[in-house]
Design a protein around this motif. Structure first.
Motif, PDB file in Angstrom:
ATOM      1  N   VAL A   1      42.983  34.094  42.300  1.00 41.93           N
ATOM      2  CA  VAL A   1      43.903  34.993  41.585  1.00 41.93           C
ATOM      3  C   VAL A   1      43.325  35.282  40.199  1.00 41.93           C
ATOM      4  O   VAL A   1      42.867  34.381  39.495  1.00 41.93           O
ATOM      5  CB  VAL A   1      45.294  34.364  41.440  1.00 41.93           C
ATOM      6  N   GLN A   2      43.365  36.569  39.848  1.00 35.76           N
ATOM      7  CA  GLN A   2      42.931  36.955  38.491  1.00 35.76           C
ATOM      8  C   GLN A   2      43.963  37.867  37.859  1.00 35.76           C
ATOM      9  O   GLN A   2      44.476  38.786  38.512  1.00 35.76           O
ATOM     10  CB  GLN A   2      41.590  37.679  38.543  1.00 35.76           C
ATOM     11  N   LEU A   3      44.268  37.588  36.612  1.00 34.44           N
ATOM     12  CA  LEU A   3      45.117  38.462  35.811  1.00 34.44           C
ATOM     13  C   LEU A   3      44.283  38.864  34.607  1.00 34.44           C
ATOM     14  O   LEU A   3      43.918  38.026  33.788  1.00 34.44           O
ATOM     15  CB  LEU A   3      46.386  37.741  35.363  1.00 34.44           C
ATOM     16  N   GLN A   4      43.955  40.148  34.526  1.00 29.90           N
ATOM     17  CA  GLN A   4      43.060  40.642  33.482  1.00 29.90           C
ATOM     18  C   GLN A   4      43.850  41.468  32.477  1.00 29.90           C
ATOM     19  O   GLN A   4      44.226  42.604  32.761  1.00 29.90           O
ATOM     20  CB  GLN A   4      41.952  41.493  34.112  1.00 29.90           C
ATOM     21  N   ALA A   5      44.074  40.887  31.298  1.00 31.81           N
ATOM     22  CA  ALA A   5      44.823  41.583  30.249  1.00 31.81           C
ATOM     23  C   ALA A   5      43.880  42.415  29.395  1.00 31.81           C
ATOM     24  O   ALA A   5      42.745  42.010  29.131  1.00 31.81           O
ATOM     25  CB  ALA A   5      45.561  40.577  29.386  1.00 31.81           C
ATOM     26  N   SER A   6      44.356  43.556  28.963  1.00 31.18           N
ATOM     27  CA  SER A   6      43.571  44.434  28.097  1.00 31.18           C
ATOM     28  C   SER A   6      44.504  45.262  27.227  1.00 31.18           C
ATOM     29  O   SER A   6      45.724  45.269  27.439  1.00 31.18           O
ATOM     30  CB  SER A   6      42.680  45.346  28.936  1.00 31.18           C
ATOM     31  N   GLY A   7      43.916  45.967  26.261  1.00 36.22           N
ATOM     32  CA  GLY A   7      44.704  46.866  25.431  1.00 36.22           C
ATOM     33  C   GLY A   7      45.003  46.346  24.048  1.00 36.22           C
ATOM     34  O   GLY A   7      45.584  47.067  23.231  1.00 36.22           O
ATOM     35  N   GLY A   8      44.630  45.119  23.768  1.00 31.02           N
ATOM     36  CA  GLY A   8      44.852  44.591  22.432  1.00 31.02           C
ATOM     37  C   GLY A   8      43.933  45.245  21.424  1.00 31.02           C
ATOM     38  O   GLY A   8      43.021  45.992  21.770  1.00 31.02           O
ATOM     39  N   GLY A   9      44.206  44.970  20.157  1.00 31.10           N
ATOM     40  CA  GLY A   9      43.389  45.538  19.105  1.00 31.10           C
ATOM     41  C   GLY A   9      44.111  45.467  17.783  1.00 31.10           C
ATOM     42  O   GLY A   9      45.065  44.687  17.617  1.00 31.10           O
ATOM     43  N   LEU A  10      43.653  46.276  16.860  1.00 32.39           N
ATOM     44  CA  LEU A  10      44.221  46.306  15.509  1.00 32.39           C
ATOM     45  C   LEU A  10      45.159  47.494  15.370  1.00 32.39           C
ATOM     46  O   LEU A  10      44.804  48.617  15.758  1.00 32.39           O
ATOM     47  CB  LEU A  10      43.102  46.413  14.483  1.00 32.39           C
ATOM     48  N   ALA A  11      46.346  47.240  14.847  1.00 31.47           N
ATOM     49  CA  ALA A  11      47.312  48.309  14.608  1.00 31.47           C
ATOM     50  C   ALA A  11      47.945  48.097  13.246  1.00 31.47           C
ATOM     51  O   ALA A  11      47.992  46.972  12.733  1.00 31.47           O
ATOM     52  CB  ALA A  11      48.379  48.320  15.698  1.00 31.47           C
TER      53      ALA A  11
END
Length: 126
Positions: free
Chosen positions: A1-11
């Motif tokens: 099982v893999q859960l790949q989170a993305s979309g983070g950054g500086l705001a």
């Protein structure tokens, strides 16, 4: 099982970010999904959860009205739309999957979840 989170950054404070978590290796439509976060020096805390069908959602009081969790079973992906960001939202955000179909307070408990992603860093500047 893999859960790949993305979309983070500086705001900037008051800005928006959208996190995504793509799942593989599990029957995604059967799982409740959630987002937790962990700031430096603090314990991991619940942010939001969504039921397997997307019909029920739960939010921490600190993000209610600003964050929205959604789930696309066709794309095996869960999202977290974060608006009106505050510096105190700065943390590593983790997605998690629960086969046991938590409800209410149970969805806010870390050990309820069977699988965890690797986390994505969100930094909000003032």
């Amino acid at each position: 099982v893999q859960l790949q989170a993305s979309g983070g950054g500086l705001a900037q404070a008051g800005g928006s970010l959208r996190l995504s978590c793509a799942a593989s290796g599990l029957t995604f439509r059967n799982y409740h999904m959630a987002w937790f976060r962990q700031a430096p020096g603090k314990e991991r805390e619940f942010v939001a959860a969504i039921s397997w069908s997307g019909g029920r959602t739960y939010y921490a009081d600190s993000v209610k009205g600003r964050f929205t969790i959604s789930k696309d079973n066709a794309k095996n992906t869960v999202y977290l739309q974060m608006n009106s960001l505050k510096p105190e939202d700065t943390a590593v955000y983790y997605c998690a999957a629960d086969i046991h179909h938590c409800s209410g307070y149970g969805c806010s408990v870390v050990y309820e979840y069977d699988y965890w992603g690797q986390g994505t860093l969100v930094t909000v500047s003032s």
